[in-house]
Design a protein around this motif. Structure first.
Motif, short mmCIF file in Angstrom:
data_model
loop_
_atom_site.label_atom_id
_atom_site.label_comp_id
_atom_site.label_asym_id
_atom_site.label_seq_id
_atom_site.Cartn_x
_atom_site.Cartn_y
_atom_site.Cartn_z
N GLY A 82 0.84 -1.19 0.00
CA GLY A 82 0.00 0.00 0.00
C GLY A 82 0.87 1.24 0.00
O GLY A 82 2.02 1.20 0.45
N VAL A 83 0.34 2.31 -0.53
CA VAL A 83 1.05 3.59 -0.53
C VAL A 83 0.11 4.69 -0.05
O VAL A 83 -1.10 4.58 -0.19
CB VAL A 83 1.61 3.95 -1.92
N LYS A 84 0.71 5.72 0.51
CA LYS A 84 -0.06 6.90 0.90
C LYS A 84 0.43 8.09 0.09
O LYS A 84 1.60 8.19 -0.25
CB LYS A 84 0.12 7.20 2.39
N ASP A 85 -0.49 8.98 -0.22
CA ASP A 85 -0.15 10.24 -0.90
C ASP A 85 -1.18 11.26 -0.42
O ASP A 85 -2.18 11.51 -1.07
CB ASP A 85 -0.19 10.06 -2.42
N ASP A 86 -0.91 11.81 0.77
CA ASP A 86 -1.92 12.58 1.50
C ASP A 86 -2.04 14.02 0.99
O ASP A 86 -1.05 14.72 0.82
CB ASP A 86 -1.57 12.61 2.99
N VAL A 87 -3.28 14.42 0.77
CA VAL A 87 -3.60 15.79 0.42
C VAL A 87 -5.12 15.96 0.54
O VAL A 87 -5.86 14.98 0.41
CB VAL A 87 -3.12 16.13 -1.01
N LEU A 88 -5.58 17.16 0.81
CA LEU A 88 -7.02 17.39 0.89
C LEU A 88 -7.67 17.17 -0.48
O LEU A 88 -7.05 17.39 -1.52
CB LEU A 88 -7.30 18.82 1.38
N LEU A 89 -8.91 16.73 -0.46
CA LEU A 89 -9.61 16.38 -1.70
C LEU A 89 -9.58 17.51 -2.73
O LEU A 89 -9.38 17.25 -3.92
CB LEU A 89 -11.07 16.02 -1.37
N MET A 90 -9.75 18.74 -2.28
CA MET A 90 -9.83 19.86 -3.23
C MET A 90 -8.54 20.05 -4.02
O MET A 90 -8.55 20.65 -5.10
CB MET A 90 -10.20 21.14 -2.47
N TRP A 91 -7.43 19.54 -3.49
CA TRP A 91 -6.14 19.69 -4.16
C TRP A 91 -5.61 18.37 -4.72
O TRP A 91 -4.51 18.32 -5.26
CB TRP A 91 -5.11 20.28 -3.20
N MET A 92 -6.35 17.30 -4.55
CA MET A 92 -5.87 15.99 -4.98
C MET A 92 -5.86 15.87 -6.50
O MET A 92 -6.85 16.15 -7.17
CB MET A 92 -6.73 14.87 -4.37
#
Length: 242
Positions: free
Chosen positions: A90-100
């Motif tokens: 698994g990988v994570k790539d965190d950012v708020l939805l509006m900027w994803m």
């Protein structure tokens, strides 16, 4: 020869699970995507401790790669079979939805959810024929609770949780169990950037977990003794959420 395949097995939780599978007597197939050095270290430690295994390099987000490498291994190793499957990658790539960005959504979803589907589908038939198998999916607190900034990761892991419960009902009568473990905050390179001091104040046991604690739970669910447990999601989060 009975084998255990661990996706994303080169480091962190995956590495600890590889060690656990070797301790349980399995020939360990250590999947990794790109970090050859860490994968080599995992295999070397297994052999040093008296176990055995080999590396399988493929991208779980790429169904063509899975077919070529994993199916190729199956066809070339008729004397071996995968009895245990641990879908850990698994990988994570965190950012708020509006900027994803599209690629941030796609990469996280494909690695966890597509990876589960294509790898499991390739191995399930042999388990059905042998009337035995253990599948353990490593999900996350994020997939149960949802965490801000992790719309993609939460969606991916929640999807695997749903698939875990559905597949358990499809294959239970053939002696195959399908379960998941949902770690909370575990001390790995994926949590290195977090503010551990403030976060552990929210956790009832007041600390982060260890990869070995996750691996121990995976080992139990992968054992013959866990035959009457299927379709379950075991939280490993120090009491943070249940």
């Amino acid at each position: 020869m009975k084998c255990a395949l661990v996706t994303g097995g080169s480091r962190g939780i995956g590495r600890a699970i590889c060690y656990k599978m070797a301790q349980m007597g399995y020939y360990v197939l250590i999947n990794y995507k790109s970090n050859q050095g860490e994968a080599d270290k995992t295999l070397a430690q297994i052999k040093q401790d008296g176990g055995d295994g080999e590396l399988l390099k493929f991208d779980v987000a790429d169904k063509v790669d899975i077919q070529q490498v994993l199916n190729g291994w199956i066809e070339a190793n008729t004397e071996k079979y995968v009895e245990i499957l641990i879908n850990n990658a698994g990988v994570k790539d965190d950012v708020l939805l509006m900027w994803m960005k599209d690629e941030q959504w796609d990469n996280v979803i494909k690695t966890s959810l597509d990876g589960f589907f294509y790898v499991t589908r390739l191995l399930i038939n042999d388990m059905l024929v042998r009337r035995y198998g253990r599948i353990v999916n490593v999900v996350s607190l994020s997939g149960l609770k949802g965490l801000p900034g992790q719309i993609n990761y939460s969606a991916a892991k929640a999807g695997v949780i749903g698939a875990t419960k559905a597949l358990a009902q499809e294959v239970g009568r053939r002696g195959i169990t399908v379960n998941a473990v949902a770690p909370g905050f575990i001390k790995t390179d994926m949590t290195e950037g977090l503010d551990e001091k403030s976060l552990k104040a929210m956790i009832p046991v007041h600390r982060f977990g260890t990869p070995e604690e996750v691996a121990h739970a995976v080992g139990f669910l992968a054992s013959a003794e866990a035959a009457y447990i299927t379709g379950e999601v075991l939280s490993i989060n120090g009491g943070l959420y249940s």
